[in-house]
Scaffold this motif. Sequence first.
Motif, PDB file in Angstrom:
ATOM      1  N   MET A 116       0.850  -1.167   0.000  1.00  0.00           N
ATOM      2  CA  MET A 116       0.000   0.000   0.000  1.00  0.00           C
ATOM      3  C   MET A 116       0.900   1.235   0.000  1.00  0.00           C
ATOM      4  SD  MET A 116      -3.017   0.970   2.722  1.00  0.00           S
ATOM      5  CE  MET A 116      -4.215  -0.149   2.101  1.00  0.00           C
ATOM      6  N   THR A 117       0.598   2.195  -0.862  1.00  0.00           N
ATOM      7  CA  THR A 117       1.426   3.391  -0.959  1.00  0.00           C
ATOM      8  C   THR A 117       1.153   4.328   0.210  1.00  0.00           C
ATOM      9  OG1 THR A 117      -0.204   4.614  -2.254  1.00  0.00           O
ATOM     10  CG2 THR A 117       1.369   3.243  -3.479  1.00  0.00           C
ATOM     11  N   VAL A 118       2.060   5.267   0.397  1.00  0.00           N
ATOM     12  CA  VAL A 118       1.920   6.247   1.477  1.00  0.00           C
ATOM     13  C   VAL A 118       0.643   7.061   1.272  1.00  0.00           C
ATOM     14  CG1 VAL A 118       2.964   8.293   2.509  1.00  0.00           C
ATOM     15  CG2 VAL A 118       4.402   6.371   1.854  1.00  0.00           C
ATOM     16  N   ARG A 119       0.368   7.391   0.017  1.00  0.00           N
ATOM     17  CA  ARG A 119      -0.828   8.181  -0.287  1.00  0.00           C
ATOM     18  C   ARG A 119      -2.093   7.407   0.063  1.00  0.00           C
ATOM     19  NH1 ARG A 119      -2.416  10.035  -6.310  1.00  0.00           N
ATOM     20  NH2 ARG A 119      -4.319  11.080  -5.778  1.00  0.00           N
ATOM     21  N   SER A 120      -2.121   6.126  -0.282  1.00  0.00           N
ATOM     22  CA  SER A 120      -3.289   5.296   0.027  1.00  0.00           C
ATOM     23  C   SER A 120      -3.489   5.165   1.529  1.00  0.00           C
ATOM     24  CB  SER A 120      -3.128   3.907  -0.579  1.00  0.00           C
ATOM     25  OG  SER A 120      -3.078   3.985  -1.969  1.00  0.00           O
ATOM     26  N   LYS A 121      -2.385   4.993   2.259  1.00  0.00           N
ATOM     27  CA  LYS A 121      -2.480   4.900   3.713  1.00  0.00           C
ATOM     28  C   LYS A 121      -3.005   6.196   4.309  1.00  0.00           C
ATOM     29  CE  LYS A 121       1.092   1.453   4.493  1.00  0.00           C
ATOM     30  NZ  LYS A 121       2.397   1.151   5.082  1.00  0.00           N
ATOM     31  N   ALA A 122      -2.540   7.332   3.779  1.00  0.00           N
ATOM     32  CA  ALA A 122      -3.007   8.621   4.294  1.00  0.00           C
ATOM     33  C   ALA A 122      -4.508   8.790   4.058  1.00  0.00           C
ATOM     34  CB  ALA A 122      -2.228   9.765   3.640  1.00  0.00           C
ATOM     35  N   LEU A 123      -4.964   8.419   2.871  1.00  0.00           N
ATOM     36  CA  LEU A 123      -6.397   8.509   2.584  1.00  0.00           C
ATOM     37  C   LEU A 123      -7.200   7.564   3.471  1.00  0.00           C
ATOM     38  CD1 LEU A 123      -6.353   8.722  -1.314  1.00  0.00           C
ATOM     39  CD2 LEU A 123      -6.916  10.551   0.287  1.00  0.00           C
ATOM     40  N   MET A 124      -6.677   6.366   3.679  1.00  0.00           N
ATOM     41  CA  MET A 124      -7.373   5.399   4.521  1.00  0.00           C
ATOM     42  C   MET A 124      -7.488   5.926   5.957  1.00  0.00           C
ATOM     43  SD  MET A 124      -6.314   1.513   5.541  1.00  0.00           S
ATOM     44  CE  MET A 124      -4.952   2.069   6.550  1.00  0.00           C
ATOM     45  N   TRP A 125      -6.381   6.426   6.517  1.00  0.00           N
ATOM     46  CA  TRP A 125      -6.409   6.927   7.893  1.00  0.00           C
ATOM     47  C   TRP A 125      -7.252   8.189   8.028  1.00  0.00           C
ATOM     48  CZ3 TRP A 125      -5.813   3.910  11.693  1.00  0.00           C
ATOM     49  CH2 TRP A 125      -4.970   2.812  11.600  1.00  0.00           C
ATOM     50  N   THR A 126      -7.317   8.994   6.972  1.00  0.00           N
ATOM     51  CA  THR A 126      -8.197  10.167   6.993  1.00  0.00           C
ATOM     52  C   THR A 126      -9.652   9.720   7.100  1.00  0.00           C
ATOM     53  OG1 THR A 126      -6.630  11.455   5.682  1.00  0.00           O
ATOM     54  CG2 THR A 126      -8.903  12.228   5.732  1.00  0.00           C
ATOM     55  N   GLY A 127     -10.019   8.722   6.301  1.00  0.00           N
ATOM     56  CA  GLY A 127     -11.383   8.199   6.366  1.00  0.00           C
ATOM     57  C   GLY A 127     -11.704   7.584   7.715  1.00  0.00           C
ATOM     58  N   ILE A 128     -10.769   6.828   8.274  1.00  0.00           N
ATOM     59  CA  ILE A 128     -10.979   6.226   9.594  1.00  0.00           C
ATOM     60  C   ILE A 128     -11.117   7.308  10.657  1.00  0.00           C
ATOM     61  CG2 ILE A 128      -9.859   4.845  11.407  1.00  0.00           C
ATOM     62  CD1 ILE A 128      -8.722   3.095   9.122  1.00  0.00           C
ATOM     63  N   GLY A 129     -10.287   8.335  10.568  1.00  0.00           N
ATOM     64  CA  GLY A 129     -10.351   9.440  11.536  1.00  0.00           C
ATOM     65  C   GLY A 129     -11.680  10.177  11.467  1.00  0.00           C
ATOM     66  N   LEU A 130     -12.177  10.411  10.253  1.00  0.00           N
ATOM     67  CA  LEU A 130     -13.474  11.076  10.102  1.00  0.00           C
ATOM     68  C   LEU A 130     -14.604  10.226  10.684  1.00  0.00           C
ATOM     69  CD1 LEU A 130     -13.156  12.543   6.503  1.00  0.00           C
ATOM     70  CD2 LEU A 130     -13.330  13.839   8.633  1.00  0.00           C
ATOM     71  N   CYS A 131     -14.544   8.929  10.446  1.00  0.00           N
ATOM     72  CA  CYS A 131     -15.574   8.041  11.011  1.00  0.00           C
ATOM     73  C   CYS A 131     -15.528   8.042  12.538  1.00  0.00           C
ATOM     74  CB  CYS A 131     -15.390   6.617  10.488  1.00  0.00           C
ATOM     75  SG  CYS A 131     -15.825   6.438   8.759  1.00  0.00           S
ATOM     76  N   ALA A 132     -14.333   7.976  13.098  1.00  0.00           N
ATOM     77  CA  ALA A 132     -14.195   7.973  14.560  1.00  0.00           C
ATOM     78  C   ALA A 132     -14.680   9.286  15.156  1.00  0.00           C
ATOM     79  CB  ALA A 132     -12.743   7.713  14.953  1.00  0.00           C
ATOM     80  N   ALA A 133     -14.301  10.397  14.525  1.00  0.00           N
ATOM     81  CA  ALA A 133     -14.739  11.703  15.041  1.00  0.00           C
ATOM     82  C   ALA A 133     -16.262  11.833  14.977  1.00  0.00           C
ATOM     83  CB  ALA A 133     -14.081  12.836  14.257  1.00  0.00           C
ATOM     84  N   GLY A 134     -16.855  11.359  13.879  1.00  0.00           N
ATOM     85  CA  GLY A 134     -18.313  11.414  13.765  1.00  0.00           C
ATOM     86  C   GLY A 134     -18.995  10.549  14.812  1.00  0.00           C
ATOM     87  N   ALA A 135     -18.447   9.354  15.061  1.00  0.00           N
ATOM     88  CA  ALA A 135     -19.042   8.462  16.060  1.00  0.00           C
ATOM     89  C   ALA A 135     -18.956   9.064  17.458  1.00  0.00           C
ATOM     90  CB  ALA A 135     -18.342   7.107  16.022  1.00  0.00           C
ATOM     91  N   VAL A 136     -17.805   9.633  17.796  1.00  0.00           N
ATOM     92  CA  VAL A 136     -17.646  10.258  19.116  1.00  0.00           C
ATOM     93  C   VAL A 136     -18.606  11.440  19.263  1.00  0.00           C
ATOM     94  CG1 VAL A 136     -16.047  11.613  20.558  1.00  0.00           C
ATOM     95  CG2 VAL A 136     -15.275   9.497  19.464  1.00  0.00           C
ATOM     96  N   GLY A 137     -18.708  12.243  18.204  1.00  0.00           N
ATOM     97  CA  GLY A 137     -19.625  13.389  18.248  1.00  0.00           C
ATOM     98  C   GLY A 137     -21.067  12.974  18.447  1.00  0.00           C
ATOM     99  N   LEU A 138     -21.487  11.913  17.774  1.00  0.00           N
ATOM    100  CA  LEU A 138     -22.864  11.453  17.915  1.00  0.00           C
ATOM    101  C   LEU A 138     -23.122  10.853  19.287  1.00  0.00           C
ATOM    102  CD1 LEU A 138     -23.510   9.926  14.386  1.00  0.00           C
ATOM    103  CD2 LEU A 138     -24.378  12.076  15.310  1.00  0.00           C
ATOM    104  N   VAL A 139     -22.163  10.138  19.850  1.00  0.00           N
ATOM    105  CA  VAL A 139     -22.336   9.574  21.194  1.00  0.00           C
ATOM    106  C   VAL A 139     -22.443  10.699  22.219  1.00  0.00           C
ATOM    107  CG1 VAL A 139     -21.188   8.240  23.015  1.00  0.00           C
ATOM    108  CG2 VAL A 139     -21.285   7.347  20.690  1.00  0.00           C
ATOM    109  N   VAL A 140     -21.553  11.675  22.110  1.00  0.00           N
ATOM    110  CA  VAL A 140     -21.596  12.808  23.052  1.00  0.00           C
ATOM    111  C   VAL A 140     -22.911  13.564  22.904  1.00  0.00           C
ATOM    112  CG1 VAL A 140     -20.558  15.047  23.604  1.00  0.00           C
ATOM    113  CG2 VAL A 140     -19.100  13.053  23.224  1.00  0.00           C
ATOM    114  N   GLY A 141     -23.339  13.794  21.656  1.00  0.00           N
ATOM    115  CA  GLY A 141     -24.617  14.486  21.440  1.00  0.00           C
ATOM    116  C   GLY A 141     -25.791  13.691  21.972  1.00  0.00           C
ATOM    117  N   GLY A 142     -25.754  12.363  21.796  1.00  0.00           N
ATOM    118  CA  GLY A 142     -26.836  11.521  22.292  1.00  0.00           C
ATOM    119  C   GLY A 142     -26.898  11.491  23.803  1.00  0.00           C
TER     120      GLY A 142
END
Length: 130
Positions: free
Chosen positions: A1-27
Amino acid sequence: MTVRSKALMWTGIGLCAAGAVGLVVGGVLDVQAADPWASVAGSVAGLIGLALTIYALMGQTAAGAVTASGERSIAAGGSIGSAATGNGTTAAAPPSMPPSTPPPGGTVTASGDRSVAAGGDIGSVSTGDA
């Protein structure tokens, strides 16, 4: 996996985690207030995911490019059995080579005069004049 692909993958994972934490806190704090935020967060995450997917696919197409830009240059995404770029020359018969495949997403570039590049094996090449 290239560095660029890893960066995109971790960006997507980070966005999902941030959204999940935000929704739990809001709930936990206020369920009624979390509902509109969930709609907005879902829409934004979907659009960002679509943009990242298109960006990644465009990058894969460019990364797998095969270009020959020099005078009498040769580039091949796979193997080259024999090639001759000089005046009055012929390439010898290539040795028997096992089939090979280029690395996925690999870039093959032959940019100098009479240069030869291959994503696989090269059997026999003659680049000089006779």
